[in-house]
Scaffold this motif. Structure first.
Motif: not given
Length: 570
Positions: A504-507, A543-547, A558-560
């Motif tokens: 939808k609008t979330t990448f 938002t982001f994260q490393f694993e 993120f959201t458009l």
């Protein structure tokens, strides 16, 4: 000592220049006169290129480079990729002649980049420039029977050149590459060198190429001296001297190599008097050599950049003035049309039709101005990248050099985005899949990691605005660069996976490698690259994260925003 077939390594420009060749100079002037009569920019570019070649033959390298740069400016504006690649190959040769080996490799890479979009013959020439540039860099190591870190790249481009030459059935290129491979194998005392030399001599003899026969015979003789076979070397040396005398010309490099090879022959035969006589002649050649000013190359590049910038600004101002004057004339005519309305509807209709046509021409002029500005931005980004490359080569501190090189890659991300916008039909959105794929391959090529298994899961129809692409490109650049530095060097089967989806609008973005992972969380790192990733994600309100999952896994979403250009997913 190793002799090269198509290049002369570590040989400076002679202080005494040779006379210009009158026949070729007359032909170049004819082309220039024809270009002036026809006002044909392409003919002017060809004339400048011919002048550059003539001054190369006369050993006047600085004048030759000026002509090549004038020709380059014209063919770049016309997007003639084959001629752009041809000029960069010439510039690479000039830098090798002046022992500016890093600059030579940079120019060769530019020649190859443009050649990939051109003809197979142009690609063959670009491969030759790459192999010659790497041979120049590896020259001292090969001459001393040592292994150089770039030797694998040298063999790779030699083989690519040989394959392309056989594919095109180009006898001259086959012979040239055979001579180069003979040199390389001879430096390693590999008997395969003799087979390559014999093949090259056979082709040049069939083509009656006496000058090249002289060069190969001297190389062949040097190799026999390396194998302690002076009698066979003497026969080839005499053959080379006979062929050179039959040419009825004076060629600095050939004479120098003839004398130098003769000196080594007499040394091996322990004829010290003749060896001493030849050494005096060799020292005479060495005293007649002059190293070109390397710092002057950077100064000239800066001057040329400033000149081009001023020219672009002046042309832009002239166009704006012309458009302003045309707008003023249009306004005056519009007032006349309003007055003419009193005379009748018929006259008004004709006048409005003419005004509509003039407004359409103004729109075309504005579009042309935007296109010219985009082209200038692309060229300036490329020039800034080249300047950073030159600067990094002069830095002794490793960390400083790495920082400059990282900055250069980030500028190349912006240059890639600009090129995608400029080459595409849409000037506001960019295909995500093509952009990420080309960016990733560009970073892997920079680190010379051709064996990385890269997997992409990105819908080919997914597009987004330039603002979003720029930030995502900087993030992907930092992640792939970190993988090249820390995950792949000691990895037997390096692999990289990049996935981008739109719900939808979330990448969502997912980048994973199969390296050893990380000991401490990357979020605690104070490196500029990690800070850059954090800033870009914050500007996207994401938002982001490393694993650690069989390597390093990075995820981001993120959201458009409602007011931004819409994503398309068809």
């Amino acid at each position: 000592m190793l002799i090269l077939l198509r290049i002369s390594v570590a040989v400076a420009q002679p202080s005494v220049r040779l006379p210009l060749q009158p026949e070729k100079l007359a032909y170049a002037k004819e082309v220039e006169q024809e270009a002036s009569a026809k006002k044909d920019a392409s003919l002017f570019a060809e004339a400048y290129y011919l002048y550059g070649k003539i001054h190369v033959a006369a050993r006047d390298y600085l004048t030759a480079k000026r002509y090549f740069m004038k020709s380059l400016r014209i063919v770049e504006q016309k997007h003639q990729f084959d001629k752009i690649s041809r000029i960069y190959s010439r510039l690479s040769w000039l830098e090798r002649e002046q022992t500016n080996l890093t600059e030579a490799l940079d120019y060769a890479r530019l020649a190859l980049a443009y050649a990939r979009a051109s003809t197979p013959k142009t690609l063959l020439s670009a491969y030759q420039s790459m192999s010659e540039a790497y041979l120049s860099i590896c020259y001292d190591s090969l001459a001393n029977a040592q292994r150089h870190s770039m030797q694998d790249s040298l063999f790779y481009y030699c083989k690519r050149t040989e394959q392309m030459a056989y594919r095109l059935n180009d006898s001259i290129s086959i012979a040239g590459e055979s001579g180069m491979l003979g040199n390389i194998y001879g430096s390693q005392r590999d008997p395969q060198a003799f087979q390559y030399y014999q093949k090259a001599i056979h082709i040049y003899r069939a083509l009656n190429q006496k000058s090249n026969q002289v060069i190969i015979s001297l190389q062949f003789a040097r190799t026999y001296l390396q194998f302690n076979q002076p009698d066979k070397a003497y026969a080839l040396l005499q053959q080379a001297r006979f062929l050179y005398n039959s040419l009825n010309i004076r060629e600095f490099e050939m004479e120098r190599e003839l004398v130098n090879t003769s000196m080594q022959y007499y040394q091996q035969k322990k004829d010290w008097k003749k060896a001493f006589d030849q050494s005096l002649v060799v020292r005479g050649f060495e005293r007649g050599q002059l190293m070109a000013d390397r710092n002057g190359a950077v100064s000239r590049l800066s001057i040329e950049y400033d000149t081009e910038t001023k020219e672009a600004q002046l042309k832009s101002q002239q166009r704006e003035l012309a458009l302003s004057q045309q707008n003023q004339r249009t306004q005056r005519r519009f007032l006349l049309v309003l007055s003419a309305l009193l005379l009748g509807m018929g006259v008004a209709s004709v006048t409005f039709y003419r005004l509509s046509r003039k407004n359409r021409r103004l729109s075309f002029h504005n579009a042309a101005l935007v296109q010219e500005q985009n082209h200038r931005v692309k060229n300036n980004l490329q020039l800034i990248s080249s300047l950073l490359s030159l600067q990094s080569n002069r830095l002794a501190d490793e960390s400083a050099r790495n920082a400059v090189e990282d900055s250069q890659r980030r500028i190349e991300v912006m240059s890639l985005l600009q090129r995608k916008l400029y080459d595409g039909d849409n000037l506001t959105t960019v295909p995500v899949a093509d952009f990420v794929r080309e960016l990733t391959e560009m970073v892997l090529q920079t680190f010379e990691l051709d064996d990385v298994e890269t997997t992409y899961h990105i819908p080919p129809t997914l597009t987004l605005s330039a603002d979003y692409v720029m930030r995502i490109g900087l993030i992907v650049n930092e992640l792939v660069t970190n993988a090249c530095k820390y995950a792949f060097p000691e990895n037997q089967s390096p692999a990289l996976q990049i996935e981008a989806t739109l719900n939808k609008t979330t990448f969502h973005l997912r980048v994973a490698d199969n390296g050893k992972g990380f000991d401490t969380l990357p979020l605690s790192s104070k490196s500029f690259g990690m800070r850059l990733i954090q800033i870009q994600v914050e500007q996207l309100y994401g938002t982001f994260q490393f694993e650690n999952k069989g390597g390093t896994l990075f995820t981001m979403s993120f959201t458009l925003l409602p007011l931004s250009p819409k994503w398309q997913k068809i």
